[in-house]
Design a protein around this motif. Structure first.
Motif, PDB file in Angstrom:
ATOM      1  N   GLN A 199     -47.900   1.889  24.724  1.00  0.00           N
ATOM      2  CA  GLN A 199     -47.316   2.321  23.456  1.00  0.00           C
ATOM      3  C   GLN A 199     -47.841   1.473  22.297  1.00  0.00           C
ATOM      4  O   GLN A 199     -47.905   0.239  22.416  1.00  0.00           O
ATOM      5  N   PHE A 200     -48.218   2.096  21.231  1.00  0.00           N
ATOM      6  CA  PHE A 200     -48.763   1.471  20.013  1.00  0.00           C
ATOM      7  C   PHE A 200     -50.186   0.928  20.197  1.00  0.00           C
ATOM      8  O   PHE A 200     -50.785   0.426  19.250  1.00  0.00           O
ATOM      9  N   GLY A 201     -50.729   1.011  21.456  1.00  0.00           N
ATOM     10  CA  GLY A 201     -52.058   0.468  21.706  1.00  0.00           C
ATOM     11  C   GLY A 201     -53.143   1.185  20.906  1.00  0.00           C
ATOM     12  O   GLY A 201     -54.028   0.553  20.333  1.00  0.00           O
ATOM     13  N   GLN A 202     -53.031   2.517  20.851  1.00  0.00           N
ATOM     14  CA  GLN A 202     -54.024   3.284  20.121  1.00  0.00           C
ATOM     15  C   GLN A 202     -53.985   2.961  18.626  1.00  0.00           C
ATOM     16  O   GLN A 202     -55.022   2.746  17.995  1.00  0.00           O
ATOM     17  N   CYS A 221     -62.158  -3.222  19.476  1.00  0.00           N
ATOM     18  CA  CYS A 221     -61.038  -2.891  20.365  1.00  0.00           C
ATOM     19  C   CYS A 221     -61.169  -1.483  20.922  1.00  0.00           C
ATOM     20  O   CYS A 221     -61.401  -0.527  20.173  1.00  0.00           O
ATOM     21  N   VAL A 222     -61.040  -1.354  22.255  1.00  0.00           N
ATOM     22  CA  VAL A 222     -60.911  -0.040  22.869  1.00  0.00           C
ATOM     23  C   VAL A 222     -59.479   0.097  23.379  1.00  0.00           C
ATOM     24  O   VAL A 222     -58.770  -0.902  23.537  1.00  0.00           O
ATOM     25  N   TYR A 223     -59.077   1.333  23.627  1.00  0.00           N
ATOM     26  CA  TYR A 223     -57.691   1.588  24.043  1.00  0.00           C
ATOM     27  C   TYR A 223     -57.670   2.321  25.370  1.00  0.00           C
ATOM     28  O   TYR A 223     -58.478   3.213  25.611  1.00  0.00           O
ATOM     29  N   LYS A 224     -56.700   1.942  26.207  1.00  0.00           N
ATOM     30  CA  LYS A 224     -56.443   2.719  27.430  1.00  0.00           C
ATOM     31  C   LYS A 224     -54.942   2.639  27.725  1.00  0.00           C
ATOM     32  O   LYS A 224     -54.328   1.578  27.591  1.00  0.00           O
ATOM     33  N   ALA A 273     -54.377  -6.596  24.015  1.00  0.00           N
ATOM     34  CA  ALA A 273     -53.200  -6.428  23.154  1.00  0.00           C
ATOM     35  C   ALA A 273     -52.311  -5.360  23.765  1.00  0.00           C
ATOM     36  O   ALA A 273     -52.796  -4.297  24.148  1.00  0.00           O
ATOM     37  N   GLY A 274     -51.007  -5.649  23.856  1.00  0.00           N
ATOM     38  CA  GLY A 274     -50.109  -4.623  24.390  1.00  0.00           C
ATOM     39  C   GLY A 274     -48.804  -5.205  24.898  1.00  0.00           C
ATOM     40  O   GLY A 274     -48.604  -6.425  24.931  1.00  0.00           O
ATOM     41  N   PHE A 275     -47.895  -4.283  25.263  1.00  0.00           N
ATOM     42  CA  PHE A 275     -46.712  -4.686  26.015  1.00  0.00           C
ATOM     43  C   PHE A 275     -47.177  -5.120  27.399  1.00  0.00           C
ATOM     44  O   PHE A 275     -48.243  -4.715  27.877  1.00  0.00           O
ATOM     45  N   ILE A 285     -54.444 -13.116  24.268  1.00  0.00           N
ATOM     46  CA  ILE A 285     -53.545 -11.967  24.464  1.00  0.00           C
ATOM     47  C   ILE A 285     -52.657 -11.862  23.230  1.00  0.00           C
ATOM     48  O   ILE A 285     -52.063 -12.858  22.791  1.00  0.00           O
ATOM     49  N   HIS A 286     -52.577 -10.657  22.669  1.00  0.00           N
ATOM     50  CA  HIS A 286     -51.611 -10.418  21.593  1.00  0.00           C
ATOM     51  C   HIS A 286     -50.495  -9.546  22.173  1.00  0.00           C
ATOM     52  O   HIS A 286     -50.694  -8.367  22.482  1.00  0.00           O
ATOM     53  N   ALA A 287     -49.295 -10.163  22.327  1.00  0.00           N
ATOM     54  CA  ALA A 287     -48.151  -9.479  22.936  1.00  0.00           C
ATOM     55  C   ALA A 287     -47.426  -8.633  21.903  1.00  0.00           C
ATOM     56  O   ALA A 287     -47.313  -9.033  20.741  1.00  0.00           O
TER      57      ALA A 287
END
Lengths: 309, 309
Positions: free
Chosen positions: A10-13, A29-32, A47-49, A63-65
């Motif tokens: 969630q919010f990664g994109q 940055c790529v997103y998956k 970066a992510g939850f 890491i960006h939490a």
């Protein structure tokens, strides 16, 4: 250095778009949606939850939490002790402060039971309780604890704080160290709110020994679920140490369907939504992290990995 | 001058005891639950909640009212225009301010619907709304309006006030006169709270013409029920001028069982209990009134009979 970053969940994109449009000098940055090991090939930033239980993070430098609590990340066995771990705070302090105030006032003003009366067409002019003469104790005087103090301090008789070192903070009338709780006269506080981070020393800290110090307090937990021994809270409710409890966090989330907390008349429970992350929070904290990183500054967004928060 | 006083109704006996033990130099007081004309024989002062519709008050020189709103007293046809009318304020400002904050936060934090989810064992992490970016307008900047401003001002983006004269007050960012509402851009306010007293010019003031100025506001009435045209509020809810309403006061109290307000999904109603008088309030205001009277001072406890509040 330009990081090779992957964002997820969630919010990664949205974060990937932000990075690629405004932070090309810091990261690509790529997103998956969900990460598997091969996604980390050639990547040194995430970066992510938290969703990294099964991954080898030994190549990851940053890491960006997407949340404020980072206990999950720090537990990950392959995480490097010298990596940069930044977190998302955003406006969570204000939101959790407002949440606490909402439930403190729900209790004093009988909001839910008055609405039940409306549903039954019952006109019952019961006297309401007041906040202005109440004494409040906040466990944890960091970002979230300060947000709670900011929301409540103008409305209560007194608000004190407890933290690891006893360091004072102008938002609290007084701060005490968590080591000395038995001398802190916790029985004098009407309202006790935990905003403790989860560390080895706060795990299961809210237990029978702790609750024994309270005398009919209104208790809230907006810190971490694993700080609270839920059976000991039920004991405290039974024995008058706690008059009523409002919980936003639990040992297991979502709260299991067989938990006695769902139906306990002394418990109001909410689904860990007091400080739910928004993309606005992520954007704000990412921008502030990058700015601090470039300036060589380590602010409260940078987790002290040894301290655990 | 030592008044010959009679006190009546709820708290009347306690007041008589207070007067006879501590204020013998000001008054002698007897108590009776309900007054009839012959009880007033030889009396020149009354203390109590309003119950004087059928009495001749032409000999009465001082009335001490047990509430903050005195419209009933002033309507009484035999009341002398030169009598002293003192009222009870006590801590009502703080209590009504806390009440308003409780319901503003109930709405933003979905307190009742979250508790409905608990009752249904439903874990639903819906995002919550926030208070810190909201603009608030309070109608009436007197004792109650100031209590509301004190409770909310540290928590909102902006709080403005409206009153009869446009007189400024440091608790409000800006105050405007009630004459110029159409220029006041009421559509910009997220939260609109009426704390208006009932006077000829505020009677039915909250009507279609007023609601037309709002754009999806959260509306509260803690002033007087007879200021609000209830059918016009229903129209405003239907037409999006008001998003949700919380009412504590009504045209008729208790609210008649056939009122559509009971079951309206956009209305939360409470039984005129936001500022319910306590004996502590009565004691405080009586003491302050007597002190002011002896010092020849006329403070906000002394009703300006021509102004009507």
């Amino acid at each position: 250095m330009v990081y090779d970053m992957i964002s997820c969940g969630q919010f990664g994109q949205q974060l990937a778009e932000l990075v690629n449009s405004s932070y090309r000098h810091i990261a690509r940055c790529v997103y998956k949606e969900s990460l598997v090991q091969e996604d980390l090939q050639g990547k040194n930033a995430i970066a992510g939850f938290y969703q990294f239980d099964k991954l080898d993070l030994s190549e990851i430098k940053w890491i960006h939490a997407f949340g404020a609590g980072v206990d999950d990340y720090l537990k990950q066995p392959t995480i490097q002790r010298d990596l940069i771990l930044t977190r998302t705070l955003g406006y969570m302090d204000k939101r959790i402060g407002e949440y606490c105030l909402a439930y403190v006032l729900e209790d004093l003003k009988s909001v839910v039971s008055t609405h039940d009366n409306q549903r039954s067409h019952l006109w019952d002019r019961t006297n309401l309780n007041v906040l202005y003469n109440k004494k409040v104790l906040v466990l944890g005087t960091g970002f979230v604890g300060q947000g709670i103090a900011s929301a409540l301090r103008h409305l209560v008789e007194k608000i004190d704080g407890i933290n690891g070192s006893g360091t004072s903070n102008p938002l609290f009338h007084q701060t005490m160290t968590i080591e000395n709780l038995s001398q802190a006269h916790l029985e004098h506080y009407d309202i006790v709110i935990s905003a403790l981070p989860l560390t080895p020393s706060t795990r299961n800290f809210l237990n029978q020994a702790f609750f024994r110090l309270l005398n009919g307090a209104f208790f809230m937990n907006v810190g971490r679920g694993k700080s609270l021994v839920e059976d000991d809270l039920l004991w405290a409710l039974e024995n008058g140490h706690v008059r009523k409890a409002v919980l936003d966090v639990y040992q297991t989330e979502p709260l299991p369907s067989d938990s006695p907390l769902w139906d306990h008349p002394g418990v109001m429970m909410t689904p860990h939504h007091s400080g739910l992350t928004t993309f606005e929070d992520i954007r704000k904290s990412f921008e502030e992290s990058v700015k601090a990183m470039k300036g060589g500054i380590r602010n409260q967004l940078f987790v002290n990995i040894n301290q655990g928060y």
